[in-house]
Design a protein around this motif. Structure first.
Motif, PDB file in Angstrom:
ATOM      1  N   VAL A 187       0.851  -1.198   0.000  1.00 25.01           N
ATOM      2  CA  VAL A 187       0.000   0.000   0.000  1.00 25.01           C
ATOM      3  C   VAL A 187       0.882   1.241   0.000  1.00 25.01           C
ATOM      4  CG1 VAL A 187      -1.783   1.300   1.240  1.00 25.01           C
ATOM      5  CG2 VAL A 187      -1.819  -1.205   1.289  1.00 25.01           C
ATOM      6  N   ALA A 241      -1.822   5.059   7.126  1.00 19.19           N
ATOM      7  CA  ALA A 241      -0.671   4.168   6.931  1.00 19.19           C
ATOM      8  C   ALA A 241      -0.493   3.242   8.134  1.00 19.19           C
ATOM      9  CB  ALA A 241       0.593   4.991   6.695  1.00 19.19           C
ATOM     10  N   ARG A 245      -0.528  -0.878   8.288  1.00 21.21           N
ATOM     11  CA  ARG A 245       0.587  -1.596   8.919  1.00 21.21           C
ATOM     12  C   ARG A 245       0.069  -2.560   9.976  1.00 21.21           C
ATOM     13  NH1 ARG A 245       4.756   1.893  12.330  1.00 21.21           N
ATOM     14  NH2 ARG A 245       2.813   2.244  13.478  1.00 21.21           N
ATOM     15  N   HIS A 249       0.470  -5.284   6.571  1.00 21.40           N
ATOM     16  CA  HIS A 249       0.938  -4.881   5.243  1.00 21.40           C
ATOM     17  C   HIS A 249       2.269  -4.128   5.335  1.00 21.40           C
ATOM     18  CE1 HIS A 249      -2.761  -6.145   3.346  1.00 21.40           C
ATOM     19  NE2 HIS A 249      -3.486  -5.343   4.103  1.00 21.40           N
ATOM     20  N   VAL A 251       3.791  -0.923   4.121  1.00 23.95           N
ATOM     21  CA  VAL A 251       3.213   0.349   3.692  1.00 23.95           C
ATOM     22  C   VAL A 251       4.331   1.347   3.437  1.00 23.95           C
ATOM     23  CG1 VAL A 251       1.553   2.165   4.274  1.00 23.95           C
ATOM     24  CG2 VAL A 251       1.231  -0.152   5.178  1.00 23.95           C
TER      25      VAL A 251
END
Length: 440
Positions: A187, A241, A245, A249, A251
């Protein structure tokens, strides 16, 4: 039904059973002073205006002489002396979730294209508690950006926080677009804080592109919006963000720019009566910067947040107060050179003025040695550039300088890279070794 009782009980406990009211007593500059309500710092309040106008959201910034200092998020149209102020009992939150992917939203999470969000969304604290230092994972995995100069000479890792220092018009937005398009991440979250309205669409359509937007969330607060909205946009993008996370993920957060965030924070601080210090910045600015920039990093429980923050330096001075404060917090910085940009080298990364503090622990010894050799050759050449340009250089006097002069045009070609071209780190290192061996 019994399963729902705990949630009902929690809703009742958190409900505001008594309305806490106040009245607008004074409006000066950006700050509204009200007598009451009994609110806490950081609480959201609603200022009631004319019946046909929606209430104005405002945040409590301070308490002074029995009055509440509020800063509005919107224009104060319809607000007058004595207008009611209602405390909501809530601190600032932002919208997060998978439904934001591929969308361009404002500082409050509302899509700028007017279409509704599709997919799951929820609310997340705007300013959560920072990570416990012992819960941070060490940065060990190399993160490829697709930019040769960064991947070979300024190697980055997942969870690292980097600054991009640049004067105006040197190409920082172009470099951000290259990183966002080519980054190997799940992402991308992009914060455009204090940007010109014209440049927002250019960045989304030209620099980021449809492919880059698919796995990105773009948070926008343009320069004409109130300073508190610009401050909120930076924290909202970071919160989004952090949410991804927390889902495990990897990021990447890119923020353009921290300087405009600091300027907005300065406007807020001056409005509530803080004294100006270095170049007019208030003490709250230098307290707010680490609270924002320390939110990046990797977690032991999984997920990482790698962050790139642009810093717009005044007069190309890399030692102005904001640049100096940011550099002391981050894990390295990339300096862009106006001289290189004027010579046509893009991205105009000044490798000698840039550093990745984690390069040695991320690279193997061979890659680190190659980077050191390149930087030494660039340093030797730059130290003698004036002599070379006036014709005072004579081959055979200094072997190191002879090699640097031979390598200089090849290194310049290697470090230059068109915006639409991405190169893997392995391929870039092989190309660099070929240059150093005289094969290119």
């Amino acid at each position: 039904m019994p399963e729902a009782l705990p949630s009902y009980a929690a809703a009742i406990r958190s409900a505001e059973l008594v309305r806490r009211l106040g009245k607008v007593a004074r409006f000066s500059g950006l700050v509204v002073e009200s007598s009451g309500p009994d609110a806490f710092v950081g609480e959201l309040c609603e200022i009631q205006s004319r019946p046909e106008e929606p209430p104005v959201s405002a945040e409590v910034l301070g308490l002074e002489d029995g009055r509440v200092l509020l800063m509005p998020y919107q224009q104060l149209q319809g607000v007058s002396l004595g207008s009611p102020v209602v405390a909501t009992g809530q601190a600032a939150r932002t919208i997060v979730g998978e439904g934001l992917l591929g969308r361009v939203v404002d500082a409050f999470g509302a899509p700028l294209d007017g279409r509704p969000l599709v997919g799951s969304v929820s609310h997340y604290p705007l300013r959560p508690e920072p990570i416990n230092p012992l819960e941070r994972a060490r940065v060990r995995e190399v993160l490829e950006t697709g930019v040769r100069a960064i991947d070979c000479l300024l190697t980055l890792g997942r969870g690292q926080r980097m600054g991009i220092f640049s004067g105006s018009g040197v190409g920082k937005s172009t470099l951000l677009g290259m990183i966002a398009r080519n980054m190997n991440a799940d992402v991308n979250v992009i914060a455009l804080v204090g940007e010109r309205g014209r440049e927002v669409r250019d960045f989304v359509e030209e620099i980021l592109g449809p492919q880059g937007l698919k796995r990105s969330v773009v948070v926008v607060a343009t320069s004409d919006q109130p300073p508190l909205v610009r401050v909120r946009a930076a924290h909202a993008a970071t919160a989004i963000a952090e949410y991804f996370r927390a889902q495990g993920h990897d990021v990447v957060l890119t923020m353009d720019s921290v300087t405009r965030y600091a300027m907005a924070q300065r406007e807020v601080g001056l409005s509530v009566g803080e004294p100006p210090t270095a170049r007019g910045y208030t003490p709250s600015v230098f307290a707010a910067l680490p609270r924002l920039l320390e939110r990046g990093g990797a977690r032991e429980s999984g997920g990482s947040l790698t962050a790139f923050y642009t810093v717009l330096v005044e007069g190309d001075d890399l030692n102005d107060p904001i640049a100096d404060a940011v550099r002391s917090i981050l894990d390295g910085h990339i300096a862009l050179s106006r001289d290189l940009a004027q010579r046509g080298q893009l991205p105009a990364i000044d490798c000698l003025s840039s550093v990745s503090r984690l390069l040695r622990q991320l690279c193997n010894s061979a890659d680190a040695e190659t980077a050191a050799q390149v930087l030494k050759a660039l340093s030797v050449y730059n130290a003698s550039r004036d002599l070379i340009e006036v014709g005072a250089y004579r081959p055979g006097v200094n072997a190191e300088l002879d090699q640097a002069v031979r390598l200089a045009p090849h290194l310049d070609r290697f470090l230059a890279q068109p915006p639409g071209v991405a190169v893997s780190r392995h391929e870039a290192i092989q190309q660099l070794r070929a240059v150093m061996a005289g094969k290119k």
